[in-house]
Design an enzyme around this catalytic site. Structure first.
Site, PDB file in Angstrom:
ATOM      1  N   TYR A  52     -30.291  -3.866 -26.487  1.00 32.79           N
ATOM      2  CA  TYR A  52     -31.060  -2.624 -26.607  1.00 32.79           C
ATOM      3  C   TYR A  52     -30.542  -1.716 -27.725  1.00 32.79           C
ATOM      4  CZ  TYR A  52     -33.845  -4.148 -22.822  1.00 32.79           C
ATOM      5  OH  TYR A  52     -34.716  -4.902 -22.083  1.00 32.79           O
ATOM      6  N   VAL A  87     -41.572   0.041 -25.743  1.00 31.19           N
ATOM      7  CA  VAL A  87     -40.459   0.949 -25.423  1.00 31.19           C
ATOM      8  C   VAL A  87     -40.043   1.766 -26.653  1.00 31.19           C
ATOM      9  CG1 VAL A  87     -39.653  -0.432 -23.455  1.00 31.19           C
ATOM     10  CG2 VAL A  87     -38.780  -0.956 -25.754  1.00 31.19           C
ATOM     11  N   HIS A 103     -43.235   0.603 -19.218  1.00 30.23           N
ATOM     12  CA  HIS A 103     -42.022  -0.220 -19.182  1.00 30.23           C
ATOM     13  C   HIS A 103     -40.791   0.542 -19.660  1.00 30.23           C
ATOM     14  CE1 HIS A 103     -44.694  -4.064 -19.351  1.00 30.23           C
ATOM     15  NE2 HIS A 103     -44.618  -3.539 -18.153  1.00 30.23           N
ATOM     16  N   CYS A 133     -22.839  11.736 -12.304  1.00 35.83           N
ATOM     17  CA  CYS A 133     -21.880  11.276 -11.267  1.00 35.83           C
ATOM     18  C   CYS A 133     -20.584  10.740 -11.869  1.00 35.83           C
ATOM     19  CB  CYS A 133     -22.536  10.214 -10.374  1.00 35.83           C
ATOM     20  SG  CYS A 133     -22.751   8.613 -11.185  1.00 35.83           S
ATOM     21  N   ASN A 195     -56.946  -7.563 -31.389  1.00 36.33           N
ATOM     22  CA  ASN A 195     -55.766  -8.422 -31.510  1.00 36.33           C
ATOM     23  C   ASN A 195     -55.943  -9.321 -32.738  1.00 36.33           C
ATOM     24  OD1 ASN A 195     -53.711 -10.441 -30.977  1.00 36.33           O
ATOM     25  ND2 ASN A 195     -53.675  -9.670 -28.885  1.00 36.33           N
TER      26      ASN A 195
HETATM   27  C1  BV8 Z   1     -43.250  -6.567 -11.469  1.00 36.67           C
HETATM   28  C2  BV8 Z   1     -39.438  -3.969 -21.163  1.00 36.67           C
HETATM   29  C3  BV8 Z   1     -43.123  -6.390  -9.114  1.00 36.67           C
HETATM   30  C4  BV8 Z   1     -38.292  -4.791 -21.586  1.00 36.67           C
HETATM   31  C5  BV8 Z   1     -40.956  -5.614 -20.358  1.00 36.67           C
HETATM   32  C6  BV8 Z   1     -45.828 -15.165 -12.166  1.00 36.67           C
HETATM   33  C7  BV8 Z   1     -47.150 -14.784 -12.320  1.00 36.67           C
HETATM   34  C8  BV8 Z   1     -47.496 -13.459 -12.535  1.00 36.67           C
HETATM   35  C9  BV8 Z   1     -46.507 -12.480 -12.613  1.00 36.67           C
HETATM   36  C10 BV8 Z   1     -45.198 -12.876 -12.476  1.00 36.67           C
HETATM   37  C11 BV8 Z   1     -44.854 -14.197 -12.249  1.00 36.67           C
HETATM   38  N1  BV8 Z   1     -43.501 -14.265 -12.163  1.00 36.67           N
HETATM   39  C12 BV8 Z   1     -42.990 -13.021 -12.318  1.00 36.67           C
HETATM   40  C13 BV8 Z   1     -44.012 -12.172 -12.489  1.00 36.67           C
HETATM   41  C14 BV8 Z   1     -43.945 -10.736 -12.687  1.00 36.67           C
HETATM   42  C15 BV8 Z   1     -43.484 -10.406 -14.094  1.00 36.67           C
HETATM   43  C16 BV8 Z   1     -44.313 -11.121 -15.126  1.00 36.67           C
HETATM   44  O1  BV8 Z   1     -45.445 -10.777 -15.369  1.00 36.67           O
HETATM   45  N2  BV8 Z   1     -43.694 -12.163 -15.701  1.00 36.67           N
HETATM   46  C17 BV8 Z   1     -44.373 -12.944 -16.724  1.00 36.67           C
HETATM   47  C18 BV8 Z   1     -43.345 -13.425 -17.741  1.00 36.67           C
HETATM   48  C19 BV8 Z   1     -45.077 -14.105 -16.039  1.00 36.67           C
HETATM   49  N3  BV8 Z   1     -43.691  -8.986 -14.212  1.00 36.67           N
HETATM   50  C20 BV8 Z   1     -42.719  -8.155 -13.846  1.00 36.67           C
HETATM   51  O2  BV8 Z   1     -41.616  -8.519 -13.473  1.00 36.67           O
HETATM   52  C21 BV8 Z   1     -43.088  -6.686 -13.854  1.00 36.67           C
HETATM   53  N4  BV8 Z   1     -42.730  -6.124 -12.586  1.00 36.67           N
HETATM   54  O3  BV8 Z   1     -44.062  -7.463 -11.385  1.00 36.67           O
HETATM   55  O4  BV8 Z   1     -42.745  -5.914 -10.391  1.00 36.67           O
HETATM   56  C22 BV8 Z   1     -42.531  -5.475  -8.131  1.00 36.67           C
HETATM   57  C23 BV8 Z   1     -43.320  -5.038  -7.093  1.00 36.67           C
HETATM   58  C24 BV8 Z   1     -42.767  -4.195  -6.160  1.00 36.67           C
HETATM   59  C25 BV8 Z   1     -41.457  -3.754  -6.301  1.00 36.67           C
HETATM   60  C26 BV8 Z   1     -40.683  -4.172  -7.378  1.00 36.67           C
HETATM   61  C27 BV8 Z   1     -41.215  -5.047  -8.309  1.00 36.67           C
HETATM   62  C28 BV8 Z   1     -42.322  -5.916 -14.898  1.00 36.67           C
HETATM   63  C29 BV8 Z   1     -42.623  -6.453 -16.259  1.00 36.67           C
HETATM   64  C30 BV8 Z   1     -41.985  -5.554 -17.296  1.00 36.67           C
HETATM   65  C31 BV8 Z   1     -40.930  -6.331 -18.044  1.00 36.67           C
HETATM   66  N5  BV8 Z   1     -40.477  -5.510 -19.160  1.00 36.67           N
HETATM   67  N6  BV8 Z   1     -40.587  -4.800 -21.335  1.00 36.67           N
HETATM   68  C32 BV8 Z   1     -38.177  -4.735 -23.062  1.00 36.67           C
HETATM   69  O5  BV8 Z   1     -39.139  -4.400 -23.765  1.00 36.67           O
HETATM   70  O6  BV8 Z   1     -37.068  -5.064 -23.497  1.00 36.67           O
HETATM   71  S1  BV8 Z   1     -42.109  -6.768 -20.698  1.00 36.67           S
HETATM   72  C33 BV8 Z   1     -42.219  -6.945 -22.372  1.00 36.67           C
HETATM   73  O7  BV8 Z   1     -42.845  -8.167 -22.620  1.00 36.67           O
HETATM   74  C34 BV8 Z   1     -43.096  -5.934 -23.015  1.00 36.67           C
HETATM   75  O8  BV8 Z   1     -42.958  -4.661 -22.495  1.00 36.67           O
HETATM   76  C35 BV8 Z   1     -44.457  -6.501 -22.846  1.00 36.67           C
HETATM   77  O9  BV8 Z   1     -45.001  -6.103 -21.642  1.00 36.67           O
HETATM   78  C36 BV8 Z   1     -44.172  -7.972 -22.800  1.00 36.67           C
HETATM   79  C37 BV8 Z   1     -44.552  -8.582 -24.106  1.00 36.67           C
HETATM   80  O10 BV8 Z   1     -45.907  -8.458 -24.154  1.00 36.67           O
HETATM   81  P1  BV8 Z   1     -46.694  -7.931 -25.422  1.00 36.67           P
HETATM   82  O11 BV8 Z   1     -46.450  -6.483 -25.592  1.00 36.67           O
HETATM   83  O12 BV8 Z   1     -48.067  -8.398 -25.229  1.00 36.67           O
HETATM   84  O13 BV8 Z   1     -46.025  -8.632 -26.671  1.00 36.67           O
HETATM   85  P2  BV8 Z   1     -46.137 -10.159 -27.115  1.00 36.67           P
HETATM   86  O14 BV8 Z   1     -45.115 -10.389 -28.154  1.00 36.67           O
HETATM   87  O15 BV8 Z   1     -46.161 -11.038 -25.894  1.00 36.67           O
HETATM   88  O16 BV8 Z   1     -47.605 -10.272 -27.777  1.00 36.67           O
HETATM   89  C38 BV8 Z   1     -47.866  -9.633 -29.012  1.00 36.67           C
HETATM   90  C39 BV8 Z   1     -49.363  -9.614 -29.185  1.00 36.67           C
HETATM   91  O17 BV8 Z   1     -49.659  -8.872 -30.356  1.00 36.67           O
HETATM   92  C40 BV8 Z   1     -49.944 -10.998 -29.387  1.00 36.67           C
HETATM   93  O18 BV8 Z   1     -51.152 -11.097 -28.649  1.00 36.67           O
HETATM   94  C41 BV8 Z   1     -50.247 -11.048 -30.893  1.00 36.67           C
HETATM   95  O19 BV8 Z   1     -51.385 -11.837 -31.173  1.00 36.67           O
HETATM   96  C42 BV8 Z   1     -50.528  -9.611 -31.185  1.00 36.67           C
HETATM   97  N7  BV8 Z   1     -50.215  -9.191 -32.556  1.00 36.67           N
HETATM   98  C43 BV8 Z   1     -49.137  -9.531 -33.309  1.00 36.67           C
HETATM   99  N8  BV8 Z   1     -49.204  -8.879 -34.500  1.00 36.67           N
HETATM  100  C44 BV8 Z   1     -50.329  -8.113 -34.477  1.00 36.67           C
HETATM  101  C45 BV8 Z   1     -50.971  -8.299 -33.240  1.00 36.67           C
HETATM  102  N9  BV8 Z   1     -52.114  -7.677 -32.916  1.00 36.67           N
HETATM  103  C46 BV8 Z   1     -52.644  -6.842 -33.842  1.00 36.67           C
HETATM  104  N10 BV8 Z   1     -52.081  -6.605 -35.055  1.00 36.67           N
HETATM  105  C47 BV8 Z   1     -50.933  -7.222 -35.405  1.00 36.67           C
HETATM  106  N11 BV8 Z   1     -50.394  -6.998 -36.609  1.00 36.67           N
END
Ligand code: BV8
Length: 222
Positions: A52, A87, A103, A133, A195
């Site tokens: 981070y 973030v 997030h 604390c 996108n």
């Molecule tokens: C929760 C902070 C429950 C950290 C992040 C199985 C099935 C379904 C769900 C799950 C599962 N197993 C586990 C889960 C839940 C899990 C999840 O979804 N896992 C995934 C991997 C399957 N989710 C969680 O754990 C969430 N919490 O479910 O809690 C709960 C309930 C009750 C009580 C307690 C708990 C929490 C998820 C949050 C995790 N933290 N971020 C950090 O940033 O360091 S996630 C992190 O990854 C990001 O924040 C973001 O959300 C994700 C990445 O996604 P994107 O932002 O979409 O980025 P990515 O690189 O993937 O895509 C980029 C896109 O941009 C592409 O489409 C590309 O084409 C496009 N692009 C690129 N360049 C351009 C562009 N578009 C336009 N112009 C450009 N130039």
């Protein structure tokens, strides 16, 4: 017109902030899911703080792009709820207010012992004492995998009330964010995906604008 917008890493890509996909989910040979989890932090807090600290420095050196600035203009002529998975603070530095960071933020610090929150220093380490604390239990105020995203009630409600839901630069792989388009559609909103490519949830959208965010978002807004 009530508009709910969800942004992901793709809106900051042209500002020089790597997306998760671009890094194919790896950082220093660690899977992001391993580093961005409470278990990862418990296992190796130093590694997680290094992860981070590096992202905080990259975000601080980045500038908002035309897409961030266009969304700030949109707030001037629509009832906008801006929700981001990102973030970084590029939406705020691009002129947006009241951004919902579901997030968490790189600029936030959180005490794992007493839940105290404060402005994060540029560089954090596991030995930093909590200002409330005093315990060395400082962590980034980031929502990790397995943790509940922030302000979900407010987000579900704003998306349910929206006439239009737009997702910008997100791969639709992480829930519950990825489920928001379906929720919007179920509640009667039109949905549009902006996108570079298709996402894991493109089927949930009525319309698609394809191209780099800094080009297509200003066209969409203006
Ligand atoms: C929760 C902070 C429950 C950290 C992040 C199985 C099935 C379904 C769900 C799950 C599962 N197993 C586990 C889960 C839940 C899990 C999840 O979804 N896992 C995934 C991997 C399957 N989710 C969680 O754990 C969430 N919490 O479910 O809690 C709960 C309930 C009750 C009580 C307690 C708990 C929490 C998820 C949050 C995790 N933290 N971020 C950090 O940033 O360091 S996630 C992190 O990854 C990001 O924040 C973001 O959300 C994700 C990445 O996604 P994107 O932002 O979409 O980025 P990515 O690189 O993937 O895509 C980029 C896109 O941009 C592409 O489409 C590309 O084409 C496009 N692009 C690129 N360049 C351009 C562009 N578009 C336009 N112009 C450009 N130039």
């Amino acid at each position: 017109m009530r508009i709910a917008v969800l942004t992901g890493a793709g809106i900051s890509a042209e500002s020089g902030i790597r997306t998760f996909r671009a890094s194919d989910g790896l950082w220093e040979d660690h899977r992001i899911e391993d580093v961005a989890t409470p278990e990862g932090f418990a296992r190796d807090p130093d590694l997680v703080h290094r992860f981070y600290n590096q992202r905080r420095a990259t975000a601080a050196a980045a500038e908002p792009n035309a897409a961030h600035r266009a969304l700030a203009r949109l707030a001037g002529h629509a009832q906008l709820t801006l929700i981001t998975q990102n973030v970084d603070d590029l939406h705020e530095r691009g002129g947006s207010e009241a951004v919902i960071h579901m997030h968490g933020t790189l600029t936030g610090a959180l005490c794992a012992a007493c839940d105290h929150r404060w402005q994060a220093p540029a560089v954090m380490s596991p030995s930093d004492p909590c200002p409330a604390c005093g315990k060395p239990s400082t962590r980034p105020d980031i929502v990790w995998f397995g943790e509940m995203p922030y302000r979900m009630e407010e987000i579900w409600e704003a998306v349910a009330k929206a006439d239009l839901f737009a997702a910008i630069g997100t791969s639709g792989q992480v829930y519950p964010a990825a489920g928001l388009a379906q929720h919007a559609r179920r509640c009667g909103a039109r949905t549009v995906e902006l996108n570079l490519a298709t996402s894991a949830v493109s089927r949930d959208f009525d319309d698609h604008l394809v191209g780099p965010a800094s080009e297509i978002v200003p066209l969409w807004v203006d």
